[in-house]
Design a protein around this motif. Structure first.
Motif, PDB file in Angstrom:
ATOM      1  N   ASN A 127      18.656  33.719  40.814  1.00 20.95           N
ATOM      2  CA  ASN A 127      18.815  32.365  40.630  1.00 20.95           C
ATOM      3  C   ASN A 127      18.104  32.024  39.417  1.00 20.95           C
ATOM      4  N   ALA A 128      16.803  32.416  39.083  1.00 25.38           N
ATOM      5  CA  ALA A 128      16.145  31.964  37.889  1.00 25.38           C
ATOM      6  C   ALA A 128      16.931  32.302  36.775  1.00 25.38           C
ATOM      7  N   GLN A 129      17.527  33.558  36.585  1.00 29.49           N
ATOM      8  CA  GLN A 129      18.246  33.806  35.535  1.00 29.49           C
ATOM      9  C   GLN A 129      19.458  32.970  35.153  1.00 29.49           C
ATOM     10  N   TRP A 130      20.300  32.657  36.188  1.00 31.15           N
ATOM     11  CA  TRP A 130      21.485  32.150  36.129  1.00 31.15           C
ATOM     12  C   TRP A 130      21.160  30.533  35.969  1.00 31.15           C
ATOM     13  N   GLY A 131      20.288  29.916  36.653  1.00 28.88           N
ATOM     14  CA  GLY A 131      19.488  28.541  36.239  1.00 28.88           C
ATOM     15  C   GLY A 131      19.209  28.829  34.639  1.00 28.88           C
ATOM     16  N   LEU A 132      18.783  29.520  34.062  1.00 28.12           N
ATOM     17  CA  LEU A 132      18.535  29.604  32.569  1.00 28.12           C
ATOM     18  C   LEU A 132      19.664  29.642  31.736  1.00 28.12           C
ATOM     19  N   TRP A 133      20.618  30.251  32.107  1.00 28.23           N
ATOM     20  CA  TRP A 133      21.909  30.370  31.619  1.00 28.23           C
ATOM     21  C   TRP A 133      22.476  28.948  31.611  1.00 28.23           C
ATOM     22  N   HIS A 134      22.610  28.285  32.832  1.00 29.13           N
ATOM     23  CA  HIS A 134      23.294  26.996  32.939  1.00 29.13           C
ATOM     24  C   HIS A 134      22.722  25.962  31.936  1.00 29.13           C
ATOM     25  N   SER A 135      21.218  25.895  31.998  1.00 32.86           N
ATOM     26  CA  SER A 135      20.555  24.773  31.174  1.00 32.86           C
ATOM     27  C   SER A 135      20.731  25.034  29.884  1.00 32.86           C
ATOM     28  N   THR A 136      20.854  26.293  29.232  1.00 31.48           N
ATOM     29  CA  THR A 136      20.822  26.675  27.917  1.00 31.48           C
ATOM     30  C   THR A 136      22.571  26.286  27.441  1.00 31.48           C
ATOM     31  N   ILE A 137      23.411  26.544  28.151  1.00 29.91           N
ATOM     32  CA  ILE A 137      24.831  26.156  27.879  1.00 29.91           C
ATOM     33  C   ILE A 137      25.118  24.629  27.856  1.00 29.91           C
ATOM     34  N   LYS A 138      24.303  23.941  28.630  1.00 22.89           N
ATOM     35  CA  LYS A 138      24.401  22.690  28.826  1.00 22.89           C
ATOM     36  C   LYS A 138      23.886  21.807  27.616  1.00 22.89           C
ATOM     37  N   SER A 139      22.971  22.265  27.310  1.00 23.05           N
ATOM     38  CA  SER A 139      21.896  21.884  26.108  1.00 23.05           C
ATOM     39  C   SER A 139      22.328  22.248  24.805  1.00 23.05           C
ATOM     40  N   ASP A 140      23.132  23.322  24.506  1.00 18.75           N
ATOM     41  CA  ASP A 140      23.021  23.902  23.234  1.00 18.75           C
ATOM     42  C   ASP A 140      24.669  24.308  22.940  1.00 18.75           C
ATOM     43  N   CYS A 141      25.550  24.140  23.914  1.00 20.86           N
ATOM     44  CA  CYS A 141      26.844  24.457  23.472  1.00 20.86           C
ATOM     45  C   CYS A 141      27.804  23.742  23.944  1.00 20.86           C
ATOM     46  N   SER A 142      28.766  23.273  23.056  1.00 18.93           N
ATOM     47  CA  SER A 142      29.769  22.160  23.445  1.00 18.93           C
ATOM     48  C   SER A 142      31.086  22.755  23.027  1.00 18.93           C
ATOM     49  N   LEU A 143      31.380  24.186  22.883  1.00 19.55           N
ATOM     50  CA  LEU A 143      32.392  24.626  22.970  1.00 19.55           C
ATOM     51  C   LEU A 143      33.258  25.211  24.458  1.00 19.55           C
ATOM     52  N   PRO A 144      34.352  25.305  24.617  1.00 22.01           N
ATOM     53  CA  PRO A 144      34.603  25.797  25.750  1.00 22.01           C
ATOM     54  C   PRO A 144      34.573  27.454  25.966  1.00 22.01           C
ATOM     55  N   ILE A 145      34.038  27.863  26.952  1.00 17.90           N
ATOM     56  CA  ILE A 145      33.849  29.265  27.044  1.00 17.90           C
ATOM     57  C   ILE A 145      34.675  29.950  28.292  1.00 17.90           C
ATOM     58  N   HIS A 146      35.294  31.472  27.916  1.00 18.74           N
ATOM     59  CA  HIS A 146      36.084  32.098  29.052  1.00 18.74           C
ATOM     60  C   HIS A 146      35.218  33.324  29.242  1.00 18.74           C
ATOM     61  N   TYR A 147      34.991  33.792  30.353  1.00 22.15           N
ATOM     62  CA  TYR A 147      34.205  34.422  30.701  1.00 22.15           C
ATOM     63  C   TYR A 147      34.824  35.851  31.416  1.00 22.15           C
ATOM     64  N   ILE A 148      34.371  37.078  31.277  1.00 23.90           N
ATOM     65  CA  ILE A 148      34.519  37.851  32.119  1.00 23.90           C
ATOM     66  C   ILE A 148      33.220  38.630  32.696  1.00 23.90           C
ATOM     67  N   LEU A 149      33.156  39.359  33.726  1.00 25.13           N
ATOM     68  CA  LEU A 149      31.849  40.091  34.035  1.00 25.13           C
ATOM     69  C   LEU A 149      31.688  41.195  33.472  1.00 25.13           C
ATOM     70  N   GLY A 150      30.158  41.712  33.472  1.00 25.21           N
ATOM     71  CA  GLY A 150      29.859  42.778  32.818  1.00 25.21           C
ATOM     72  C   GLY A 150      28.886  43.450  34.053  1.00 25.21           C
ATOM     73  N   ASN A 151      28.669  44.823  33.802  1.00 25.91           N
ATOM     74  CA  ASN A 151      27.868  45.530  34.907  1.00 25.91           C
ATOM     75  C   ASN A 151      26.790  44.977  35.366  1.00 25.91           C
ATOM     76  N   HIS A 152      25.925  44.152  34.403  1.00 29.51           N
ATOM     77  CA  HIS A 152      24.616  43.582  34.919  1.00 29.51           C
ATOM     78  C   HIS A 152      24.900  42.055  35.632  1.00 29.51           C
ATOM     79  N   ASP A 153      26.048  41.904  35.947  1.00 27.24           N
ATOM     80  CA  ASP A 153      26.443  40.412  36.463  1.00 27.24           C
ATOM     81  C   ASP A 153      26.999  40.599  38.066  1.00 27.24           C
ATOM     82  N   ILE A 154      26.493  41.966  38.301  1.00 25.30           N
ATOM     83  CA  ILE A 154      27.041  42.209  39.675  1.00 25.30           C
ATOM     84  C   ILE A 154      25.747  42.751  40.563  1.00 25.30           C
ATOM     85  N   TRP A 155      25.650  42.137  41.898  1.00 27.68           N
ATOM     86  CA  TRP A 155      24.702  42.446  42.614  1.00 27.68           C
ATOM     87  C   TRP A 155      24.975  43.654  43.546  1.00 27.68           C
TER      88      TRP A 155
END
Length: 340
Positions: A127-155
């Motif tokens: 939860n802490a890692q993803w919270g950091l991601w969302h706050s960084t994108i919100k404050s520092d990125c205005s471009l649209p982003i299209h995502y895929i998952l990596g092996n470290h994004d799986i629980w």
């Protein structure tokens, strides 16, 4: 060339024909060609009638020369591995600013390994890692982003297999994806985003492959795409790469390629792409090294990581960076790796 009395040629009407004169290719002028006067026919009369006409290659009507301009500019960011350590948040923000300072970037393709690691972590850490991601994108990125998952994004915590968020579900929810693989069309190009990370046969670790269901979907996607529409494919694990030969420092008389480092179904994928020449470019990450392989007219680019060696310098000779790709209407592209 200019016709003179010393040039033994006559003019004959004939369209769409090419010939050689003195070893040089002569291109037709409209429907008129110069051919050797084998029969020595009244050259002086011919020259008199032509009156010193200068013959030059004809250009098609409505011909105009324009500078080639891209229809789309895309930044490929992969393997960010964001965590609150090594000054990673500030350095990632600097990368995002650098991307947005490039002229005319339309969007970001994120190649996975978004957060540092989810595999065996507890929910509080995740939860802490993803919270950091969302706050960084919100404050520092205005471009649209299209995502895929990596092996470290799986629980894949063995103690939590009964959780509803086990596996890919947590990250899919965080990114608001309807599916871990999908496609979209932008400015005349089709982008196919793949889910390349799956459990190995023993269900304890991951392997690079599509699986039967996703492969059938990919076949259908390519079949339904018009032949004139160029295609770019995005995966986390490389479909095809040469970086593994460099990264394997234990090789003596052979290299070892692990199933988690490159797609194990690459043979099937290559055969499928061969049936669809409009597949032009495949982007990936995962290895944290940069290379380019061209096979059957498809370019496979494995880009380096935004995090470099997981925020601890370069991975071998590849510094932290991202890919910048210009896409053109004719299916061509220009690309470079940018250190920020």
């Amino acid at each position: 060339m200019l016709l003179t009395q010393n040039n033994p040629y006559i003019v004959q009407k004939q369209r769409n024909l090419f010939c050689k004169i003195s070893g040089l290719a002569l291109i037709y002028l409209d429907s008129w060609l110069l051919i050797p006067d084998a029969q020595n026919m009244q050259r002086r009369t011919l020259i008199k009638n032509l009156g010193g006409l200068l013959l030059v290659p004809a250009l098609p009507f409505n011909h105009s020369v324009e500078n080639k301009k891209p229809v789309l500019r895309v930044a490929h960011l992969t393997d960010v591995h964001l965590k609150d350590k090594f000054d990673a948040p500030a350095r990632f923000a600097r990368c995002l600013h650098h991307v947005q300072q490039q002229p005319n970037v339309d969007m970001i393709l994120n190649g996975g390994d978004i957060v540092f690691d989810m595999n065996k972590e507890n929910l509080d850490t995740i939860n802490a890692q993803w919270g950091l991601w969302h706050s960084t994108i919100k404050s520092d990125c205005s471009l649209p982003i299209h995502y895929i998952l990596g092996n470290h994004d799986i629980w894949w915590n063995e103690n939590d297999k009964g959780q509803a968020l086990y596996g890919k579900e947590y990250a899919i929810g965080q990114l608001q994806l309807a599916s871990p693989y999908y496609s979209f069309i932008k400015n005349g190009w089709k982008f196919i985003l793949l889910d390349s990370v799956h459990l190995d046969i023993d269900n304890t670790w991951y392997i690079g492959q599509l699986g039967d269901t996703q492969f059938s979907w990919l076949e259908s996607e390519l079949k339904s795409t018009p032949a004139y529409m160029p295609v770019c494919v995005l995966s986390h694990i490389p479909l095809l790469t040469a970086t593994l030969m460099v990264d394997d420092q234990t090789a003596v008389n052979k290299w070892e390629v692990l199933g988690g480092d490159m797609h194990t179904d690459i043979s099937k994928i290559v055969s499928l792409f061969y049936q669809h020449p409009n597949v032009k470019l495949c982007l990936s990450g995962h290895i944290h090294l940069r290379d380019k392989v061209v096979y059957n007219n498809v370019t496979y680019i494995c880009n380096g990581a935004v995090s470099g060696a997981w925020w601890e310098g370069n991975k071998r000779e590849t510094a932290p960076g991202y890919g910048l790709i210009d896409f053109y209407a004719d299916g061509s592209f220009d690309e470079r790796y940018v250190n920020y």
